[in-house]
Design a protein around this motif. Structure first.
Motif, PDB file in Angstrom:
ATOM      1  N   PHE A  42       2.258  -4.339  -2.576  1.00  0.00           N
ATOM      2  CA  PHE A  42       1.149  -4.992  -3.263  1.00  0.00           C
ATOM      3  C   PHE A  42       1.150  -6.492  -2.967  1.00  0.00           C
ATOM      4  CE2 PHE A  42       2.011  -1.433  -6.393  1.00  0.00           C
ATOM      5  CZ  PHE A  42       0.924  -0.668  -6.012  1.00  0.00           C
TER       6      PHE A  42
ATOM      7  N   SER B 123      -4.095  -6.115  -5.059  1.00  0.00           N
ATOM      8  CA  SER B 123      -4.013  -5.759  -3.653  1.00  0.00           C
ATOM      9  C   SER B 123      -5.357  -6.027  -3.000  1.00  0.00           C
ATOM     10  CB  SER B 123      -3.652  -4.276  -3.474  1.00  0.00           C
ATOM     11  OG  SER B 123      -3.799  -3.889  -2.125  1.00  0.00           O
TER      12      SER B 123
ATOM     13  N   GLY C 167      -7.155  -2.928  -2.302  1.00  0.00           N
ATOM     14  CA  GLY C 167      -7.432  -2.054  -3.427  1.00  0.00           C
ATOM     15  C   GLY C 167      -8.905  -1.750  -3.616  1.00  0.00           C
TER      16      GLY C 167
ATOM     17  N   ARG D  27     -10.834  -3.572  -6.435  1.00  0.00           N
ATOM     18  CA  ARG D  27     -11.032  -5.015  -6.439  1.00  0.00           C
ATOM     19  C   ARG D  27     -12.515  -5.375  -6.409  1.00  0.00           C
ATOM     20  NH1 ARG D  27      -7.037  -8.651  -4.552  1.00  0.00           N
ATOM     21  NH2 ARG D  27      -8.744 -10.163  -4.581  1.00  0.00           N
TER      22      ARG D  27
ATOM     23  N   LYS E  61     -11.903  -2.929   2.180  1.00  0.00           N
ATOM     24  CA  LYS E  61     -11.080  -2.251   1.185  1.00  0.00           C
ATOM     25  C   LYS E  61     -10.913  -0.785   1.593  1.00  0.00           C
ATOM     26  CE  LYS E  61     -13.711  -3.571  -2.274  1.00  0.00           C
ATOM     27  NZ  LYS E  61     -14.196  -3.787  -3.652  1.00  0.00           N
TER      28      LYS E  61
ATOM     29  N   THR F  83      -5.021   4.075  -1.629  1.00  0.00           N
ATOM     30  CA  THR F  83      -5.529   2.719  -1.523  1.00  0.00           C
ATOM     31  C   THR F  83      -4.449   1.733  -1.982  1.00  0.00           C
ATOM     32  OG1 THR F  83      -7.354   1.253  -2.173  1.00  0.00           O
ATOM     33  CG2 THR F  83      -6.475   2.661  -3.877  1.00  0.00           C
ATOM     34  N   GLY F  84      -4.727   0.460  -1.793  1.00  0.00           N
ATOM     35  CA  GLY F  84      -3.881  -0.567  -2.407  1.00  0.00           C
ATOM     36  C   GLY F  84      -2.542  -0.796  -1.748  1.00  0.00           C
TER      37      GLY F  84
ATOM     38  N   LEU G 218      -0.231   3.752  -9.301  1.00  0.00           N
ATOM     39  CA  LEU G 218      -1.691   3.740  -9.398  1.00  0.00           C
ATOM     40  C   LEU G 218      -2.205   5.051  -9.979  1.00  0.00           C
ATOM     41  CD1 LEU G 218      -2.785   2.246  -5.943  1.00  0.00           C
ATOM     42  CD2 LEU G 218      -2.471   1.040  -8.116  1.00  0.00           C
TER      43      LEU G 218
END
Length: 489
Positions: free
Chosen positions: A149, A167, A170, A173, A180, A224-225, A269
């Protein structure tokens, strides 16, 4: 029996005590970090001047360990322990100004091994394999998944707790710029969408060039992230457990160098894939010809997956003992937020070739005698929060029990178990893993005989007690989401 050349990893040059002394002098190393792993699986260390190692520390040990202050080790009434550095694990630490590290075996007062030292458990499991089944080696290849992260803020006090994850990749976001990664679409994207390729390069190079750990591949993972995976080239049990701890050590420090933070927490997450540690294993015996060996899991006459009867019995042991194994290989409350349907997590106790919805998979990328050395079994239940020394040892003991007792794993399942109806699962007799740490600890209490040839009874008690302590700490506190669900009750 298909004889092949003995795996070259068995004859890799290993540093001796004299090699270490020479390296310390020639490279002007001022300090040596002595590292070992506690029972929950956290790397611990203390640092000594290099003279302490040069002047006999590798033969007499270093009496700097208060065992009562290390989780799971010793009671305060018998706390003196000695660390005996293993010269083969020597490496210069690149983020320290003039320091090297060595992994140590832990002894009681210098006289005998500490039964609760996880590295001792791993070494004992390797010896037990020879005694119980006559095989010379087991090879291990974990797939290490983890998150990197940009930043994490978390806080906890007696009265409140919370966290926030940052992140640039992410999907959540609102203020992030660039590409992303959508939920569950993080598998193999190229740069610039994959923002962590350079960080993983740095991790892999540090492992290979500094710590003598060979890397097979690295890539972005599904979530993700910033979910990543680094795969190391297979090795023997204790060596691979050392490599796992080294990878975690390197990944966290390299991420910090890049201004980021790495975590091996299984499920940081919600709503996306979690991090597993899928473990590949095979058993090997000495061949009848000098320099030859054979993979006990390979059978060229097996039409399904070229898996031998020994391999099937090993799978039977893993599946039979999976509920109690879970307490060791998935040892945190957070582990069971990973072990839910729908996120490629192995909830169902069945096996099959190339079936990632099963707890045990037999990889079948290639067929034929030319690939006999690659035949292996993959156990998909473990996660990277587990102690690798204990995880690999417990898996080996479960498999040995399966082979000794000829445990039938049942027919393989090649369907997606996640899409099966409850009626279909009942028809096939498919069981599920424990749904919580509480349930897996209860399973371990009633199913631990197969572990006792290697796991000291007090160590098993310590594992259970630590799990119950953490379970109570989490379950007795209000969860932030409970305010969303119940505040208007």
């Amino acid at each position: 029996m298909m004889l092949v050349e003995k795996p070259k990893r068995l004859s890799r040059p290993r540093l001796s005590a004299s090699d270490v002394v020479e390296a310390i002098k020639s490279r002007d190393i001022k300090f040596v970090d002595i590292q070992f792993t506690d029972v929950p699986g956290r790397l611990q260390h203390f640092t000594v001047p290099s003279d302490a190692v040069v002047d006999g520390g590798m033969t007499s040990g270093l009496s700097k360990v208060d065992g009562s202050s290390i989780r799971g080790f010793l009671d305060i009434s018998e706390s003196d322990a000695v660390a005996m550095p293993d010269p083969s694990t020597f490496a210069v630490v690149p983020w320290r100004s003039s320091a090297a590290r060595m992994i140590a075996d832990v002894y009681m007062g210098g006289s005998h091994r500490l039964e609760r030292d996880p590295r001792h458990v791993a070494q004992s499991a390797e010896a037990y394999l020879k005694d119980a089944l006559g095989y010379s080696w087991s090879f291990w290849g974990p797939e290490m998944e983890f998150f990197i992260f940009d930043g994490v803020n978390w806080w906890s006090s007696e009265w409140e707790a919370g966290y926030r994850i940052d992140s640039s990749e992410g999907s959540w976001r609102r203020d992030g710029q660039g590409y992303k990664i959508r939920y569950k679409e993080g598998y193999y994207p190229v740069e610039p969408q994959d923002t962590l390729a350079n960080v993983r390069d740095d991790i892999a190079l540090t492992l290979q060039e500094t710590f003598n750990v060979d890397v097979e591949a690295h890539h972005h993972e599904v979530a993700t992230g910033g979910q990543c995976e680094v795969d190391m080239v297979y090795d023997t049990l204790t060596r691979m457990a050392d490599n796992v701890m080294t990878l975690k050590y390197v990944a966290k420090n390299v991420a910090a160098k890049h201004g980021k933070i790495a975590t091996f927490m299984p499920k940081p997450l919600y709503g996306d894939n979690a991090s597993g540690m899928h473990v590949h294993v095979s058993l090997w015996g000495e061949g009848s010809n000098p320099g030859s060996a054979y993979n006990a899991f390979y059978d060229q006459d097996d039409q399904y997956a070229e898996i031998s009867q020994t391999g099937r019995y090993f799978i039977g042991g893993l599946l039979d003992h999976a509920p109690s194994l879970a307490a060791i290989v998935a040892p945190t409350t957070n582990s069971y937020k990973r072990l839910v349907p729908g996120y490629e997590a192995p909830v169902y106790l069945t096996w099959g070739k190339s079936n990632r919805s099963a707890a045990v998979r037999v990889p079948s990328y290639y067929r034929g005698a030319a690939y006999s050395a690659a035949k292996r079994v993959e156990f998909r239940v473990p996660d990277p929060s587990s102690n690798p020394y204990l995880t690999f040892a417990a898996m080996l003991l479960a498999g040995i029990d399966g082979v000794r007792r000829k445990m039938d794993p049942g027919d393989p399942v090649d369907e997606n178990v996640y899409h099966m109806s409850p009626q279909r699962k009942r028809q096939l007799g498919i069981r599920s893993l424990p749904g919580s740490l509480h349930d897996s600890l209860e399973a371990l209490k009633s199913d631990k005989e197969y572990l006792k040839p290697v796991f000291d009874g007090s160590l098993l008690d310590a594992i259970i007690e630590n799990g119950e302590r953490e379970l109570l700490a989490v379950e007795s506190r209000p969860h932030p989401y409970e305010f969303h669900l119940y505040f208007d009750a």
